[in-house]
Design a protein around this motif. Structure first.
Motif, PDB file in Angstrom:
ATOM      1  N   ARG A 240      89.317  14.176   7.111  1.00 39.87           N
ATOM      2  CA  ARG A 240      90.486  13.532   7.696  1.00 39.87           C
ATOM      3  C   ARG A 240      90.590  13.448   9.151  1.00 39.87           C
ATOM      4  NH1 ARG A 240      94.377  15.157   3.167  1.00 39.87           N
ATOM      5  NH2 ARG A 240      93.794  13.870   1.590  1.00 39.87           N
ATOM      6  N   SER A 241      90.079  14.741   9.765  1.00 35.28           N
ATOM      7  CA  SER A 241      90.687  15.067  11.265  1.00 35.28           C
ATOM      8  C   SER A 241      89.711  14.017  12.184  1.00 35.28           C
ATOM      9  CB  SER A 241      90.216  16.598  11.634  1.00 35.28           C
ATOM     10  OG  SER A 241      88.627  16.693  11.458  1.00 35.28           O
ATOM     11  N   ALA A 242      88.289  13.806  11.810  1.00 38.05           N
ATOM     12  CA  ALA A 242      87.774  12.681  12.618  1.00 38.05           C
ATOM     13  C   ALA A 242      88.543  11.491  12.563  1.00 38.05           C
ATOM     14  CB  ALA A 242      86.381  12.707  12.056  1.00 38.05           C
TER      15      ALA A 242
ATOM     16  N   SER B 239      82.529  13.854  14.681  1.00 39.71           N
ATOM     17  CA  SER B 239      81.477  14.031  13.431  1.00 39.71           C
ATOM     18  C   SER B 239      82.117  14.835  12.415  1.00 39.71           C
ATOM     19  CB  SER B 239      80.409  14.836  14.130  1.00 39.71           C
ATOM     20  OG  SER B 239      79.576  13.761  15.085  1.00 39.71           O
ATOM     21  N   GLY B 240      83.344  15.100  12.738  1.00 47.21           N
ATOM     22  CA  GLY B 240      84.112  15.917  11.623  1.00 47.21           C
ATOM     23  C   GLY B 240      84.142  17.651  11.648  1.00 47.21           C
ATOM     24  N   THR B 241      83.759  18.052  12.794  1.00 47.48           N
ATOM     25  CA  THR B 241      83.987  19.550  12.944  1.00 47.48           C
ATOM     26  C   THR B 241      85.336  19.898  13.382  1.00 47.48           C
ATOM     27  OG1 THR B 241      81.637  19.696  13.842  1.00 47.48           O
ATOM     28  CG2 THR B 241      83.117  21.215  14.467  1.00 47.48           C
TER      29      THR B 241
ATOM     30  N   ALA C  66      84.736  23.806  17.178  1.00 46.94           N
ATOM     31  CA  ALA C  66      83.840  23.423  18.285  1.00 46.94           C
ATOM     32  C   ALA C  66      83.948  23.771  19.584  1.00 46.94           C
ATOM     33  CB  ALA C  66      84.123  21.532  18.311  1.00 46.94           C
ATOM     34  N   ILE C  67      85.302  24.112  20.111  1.00 44.69           N
ATOM     35  CA  ILE C  67      85.422  24.758  21.410  1.00 44.69           C
ATOM     36  C   ILE C  67      84.861  26.255  21.307  1.00 44.69           C
ATOM     37  CG2 ILE C  67      87.182  25.712  22.832  1.00 44.69           C
ATOM     38  CD1 ILE C  67      89.059  23.156  22.141  1.00 44.69           C
TER      39      ILE C  67
ATOM     40  N   LEU D 191      92.398  19.377  14.237  1.00 45.65           N
ATOM     41  CA  LEU D 191      92.233  20.424  13.423  1.00 45.65           C
ATOM     42  C   LEU D 191      92.320  20.027  11.978  1.00 45.65           C
ATOM     43  CD1 LEU D 191      94.977  23.084  15.199  1.00 45.65           C
ATOM     44  CD2 LEU D 191      92.282  22.611  15.698  1.00 45.65           C
ATOM     45  N   HIS D 192      91.085  20.631  11.152  1.00 44.87           N
ATOM     46  CA  HIS D 192      91.423  20.186   9.547  1.00 44.87           C
ATOM     47  C   HIS D 192      92.796  20.603   9.035  1.00 44.87           C
ATOM     48  CE1 HIS D 192      86.689  20.653   9.416  1.00 44.87           C
ATOM     49  NE2 HIS D 192      87.007  19.800  10.016  1.00 44.87           N
TER      50      HIS D 192
END
Length: 371
Positions: free
Chosen positions: A59-61, A124-126, A131-132, A314-315
Motif C-alpha cells: 500500500r505504501s507505493a 517500487s514498494g520499498t 530505502a534511506i 512507510l509500510h
C-alpha cells in the motif's frame, strides 16, 4: 471539565518556521518525484494510479503516489481535466536540476532531503526509511530519525503537551504510567528539562517504557540510563511491547484499572484496530486516568501532505483496519475521526491541542482524554 493546559507559547515563530521549512523540503521532493517519474506520462490519473494492493506492504507505493498527485492537484500545480488526464503548470515543469538546498535547521530534516533520492525504491514498494538506510547507511538514518523524534520544531508542541499533561497528573499524587511506542524517549527527555517534573518523580510508582522495535527501545533505554536521575530509572521497566497485541496479553499494565496514565507519542494512529486498542486502554485506566497522545490533524492535501510525506512512504502507515465513520484514513486521522473513536471507546471528556479552528495553520498537536 478538567483544567486545560496552556500551550500558546509553543506555537510561536520557531514552530511556524519549522512548518514552513518542512513544507519547502516536501515540495521539492514532490516536484522531483513528479518530474522524474510522471511528467511524460499522458495516461489518465486513474490508470497511472492503478488498483490499490490488497497486501499492507504494497500500500505504501500506491498511497504515496496517490497522495503526491492529490497534493499537486490541490496546490494547483496539476490540473485534472474532464478526460482524467493531467496538465502541469509552467512552474511544475521547470526542472529543479542542481538547485541548491538550504542547510536544514534540524538533522531530522535530512531524511526529507534524502527521500528525494530513494523515490524510485518507494514507488517500487520499498519502505521509505529502509530505502534511506540502504542508500545512506542505517546508522546515519537512525541518528537522523532520533533527531526528528526529539528536536524537529513541529513535534515540540506535542512532546511538551505530553510532558506537561503527565506532570499535571503526577502532581495530584502517585501513579502508574504506561508509555507505548516510547522509541528514543522524546517525552521523558523533554520532561527531565522541567524542574517541577524532577520534583514530582517520586510520585511515579512504576513507569513502563515500551516499544515494539528492540533497536529504538535500546536507544531510549541507553539515553535514559545515562542521563536520567536514579530516582526515575529505578522506577522504570523497559519492555518490548506490540500495541496491537495489548488486548491479548496478560501483563501487569494490561489488567483492568491497572494504570493511571497512558502515553502514545506519534504512534496511536499506526495501530491496526484503533477501536479495539482504545477500548482496551479505557478498560486499563483507573478512574481519573488520562490517555495522552500526539498526532498531526489531517487537513486538505495542499496543507497536509508536507506533514506526512516521510510517513506516507512507510509500510506501517497503512496497516490500519479502516472502520468508517470512526476511521476513514490510513495514517493520520481528522479531528472528527478522533472524536468519534474516543466517544465510542468510552472517552467522553478530552482536550484538543491546539484549538480546532487553528488546525489548518498549526497542524501538529495532540489530545488528552480523561476517564
Amino acid at each position: 471539565m478538567r483544567e486545560p493546559l496552556d500551550l500558546q507559547e509553543l506555537y510561536g515563530e520557531a514552530f511556524l518556521r519549522g512548518v514552513a521549512e518542512g513544507a519547502r523540503l516536501a515540495e521539492r521532493v514532490a516536484r522531483q518525484a513528479y518530474q522524474r517519474h510522471f511528467a511524460r506520462d499522458r495516461r489518465p490519473l486513474r490508470t497511472i494510479l492503478g488498483e490499490e494492493p490488497a497486501a499492507a506492504t504494497g500500500r505504501s507505493a500506491y498511497h504515496f503516489k496517490k497522495r503526491l498527485f492529490e497534493y499537486l492537484i490541490d496546490k494547483g500545480d496539476l490540473l485534472l481535466q474532464e478526460d482524467g488526464t493531467l496538465v502541469a503548470s509552467p512552474e511544475l515543469s521547470v526542472p529543479i536540476g542542481d538547485e541548491p538546498v538550504e542547510e536544514p535547521s534540524c538533522q531530522g530534516y535530512l531524511l526529507l532531503t534524502q527521500l528525494t533520492d530513494v523515490v524510485d525504491a518507494v514507488l517500487s514498494g520499498t519502505d521509505g526509511f529502509q530505502a534511506i538506510g540502504q542508500k545512506y547507511g542505517m546508522e546515519a538514518a537512525l541518528e537522523h530519525w532520533s533527531s526528528a523524534m526529539v528536536e524537529l520544531p513541529v513535534r515540540v508542541p506535542g512532546i511538551a503537551m505530553t510532558a506537561r499533561a503527565l506532570l499535571q497528573r503526577l502532581e495530584r499524587g502517585p501513579c502508574v504510567v504506561l508509555e507505548g511506542g516510547a522509541g528514543v524517549g522524546a517525552v521523558l527527555r523533554h520532561a527531565l528539562s522541567m524542574p517541577r517534573f524532577r520534583t514530582a518523580i517520586t510520585n511515579i510508582e512504576q513507569y513502563y517504557f515500551t516499544e515494539i522495535s528492540p533497536l529504538l527501545l535500546n536507544i531510549g533505554k541507553k539515553w535514559l540510563r545515562a542521563n536520567a536521575p536514579p530516582e526515575l530509572t529505578r522506577r522504570m521497566r523497559f519492555e518490548i511491547h506490540d500495541l496491537d497485541r495489548t488486548v491479548l496479553q496478560a501483563l501487569p499494565y494490561t489488567r483492568d484499572e491497572s494504570v493511571d496514565v497512558i502515553i502514545l507519542e506519534y504512534v496511536l494512529y499506526d495501530v491496526i484496530d484503533l477501536h479495539e486498542v482504545l477500548t482496551t486502554f479505557r478498560r486499563m485506566l483507573r478512574p481519573g486516568g488520562r490517555l495522552i497522545f500526539t498526532m498531526a490533524h489531517r487537513q486538505r492535501p495542499a496543507l497536509f501532505f508536507p506533514a506526512e510525506i516521510l510517513q506516507s512512504t512507510l509500510h506501517s502507515f497503512y496497516r490500519a483496519k479502516l472502520d468508517p465513520p470512526r476511521r476513514v484514513n490510513y495514517g493520520y486521522l481528522t479531528l472528527e475521526e478522533w472524536q468519534l473513536s474516543l466517544r465510542d471507546a468510552g472517552f467522553q471528556e478530552y482536550h484538543v491541542y491546539p484549538e480546532a479552528e487553528r488546525h489548518p495553520e498549526l497542524l501538529f498537536g495532540g489530545i488528552v482524554a480523561f476517564t
